[in-house]
Enzyme design. Structure first.
Site, PDB file in Angstrom:
ATOM      1  CB  ALA A  46      -0.941   0.001   1.198  1.00  0.00           C
ATOM      2  CD  GLU A  47       0.086   4.053   1.644  1.00  0.00           C
ATOM      3  OE1 GLU A  47      -0.738   4.684   0.966  1.00  0.00           O
ATOM      4  OE2 GLU A  47      -0.235   3.085   2.337  1.00  0.00           O
ATOM      5  CB  THR A  48       7.428   2.327  -0.399  1.00  0.00           C
ATOM      6  OG1 THR A  48       7.047   1.027  -0.857  1.00  0.00           O
ATOM      7  CG2 THR A  48       8.908   2.331  -0.068  1.00  0.00           C
ATOM      8  CG  HIS A  74       0.072   1.725   7.251  1.00  0.00           C
ATOM      9  ND1 HIS A  74      -0.604   2.369   6.243  1.00  0.00           N
ATOM     10  CD2 HIS A  74       0.795   0.746   6.664  1.00  0.00           C
ATOM     11  CE1 HIS A  74      -0.296   1.796   5.093  1.00  0.00           C
ATOM     12  NE2 HIS A  74       0.551   0.807   5.314  1.00  0.00           N
TER      13      HIS A  74
END
Length: 140
Positions: A46-48, A74
């Site tokens: 979802a995210e880096t 997060h």
């Protein structure tokens, strides 16, 4: 080519393979935006979070496989986890400077990391009459 350590952390989890996974990359210089996007796409999470370390604080940016985002809680907590536990940050708080969301502060309280989110700014807007008619009530 320079090797770049990547950490994968499950935020909001008490066991492996649960919670919200995020990748974290910490460096002393910013990578090229195109490279950060490619790394995020390759990670396919979802995210880096990309974190730049300075003497007193950290700068942070977040990328999804599709593009940069303005805020990710997060991935910020995952970054703080890496800083506290891998980099052995001695302070009880970390200040993250962001491009779009102001300063984010993560405090370590025993084994818990607490993130103070910025408040949203709201402004009054006019609701079209057709919307109020469609839902049967005039929004406040």
């Amino acid at each position: 080519m320079k090797k770049i350590p990547i950490y994968q952390v499950d935020a909001f989890a008490s066991q492996l393979f649960s919670g919200n996974p995020a990748a974290v990359i910490i460096s002393d210089t910013w990578l090229d935006d195109n490279l950060m996007q490619k790394i995020s796409s390759e990670n396919n999470l979802a995210e880096t979070a990309f974190v730049l370390r300075t003497e007193k604080y950290f700068e942070i940016r977040w990328f999804t496989p599709a593009g940069e985002v303005e805020l990710c809680g997060h991935a910020t907590l995952a970054s703080a986890f890496v800083i506290f536990n891998i980099l052995k940050w001695k302070e009880d708080q970390i200040i993250f400077k962001t491009r779009f969301s102001g300063d984010l502060i993560v405090e370590k309280q025993d084994d818990i990391l607490v993130l103070d989110f910025p408040a949203d700014k709201y402004k009054e807007c006019r609701v079209p009459g057709i919307l109020a008619k469609g839902i049967g009530k005039k929004p406040l």
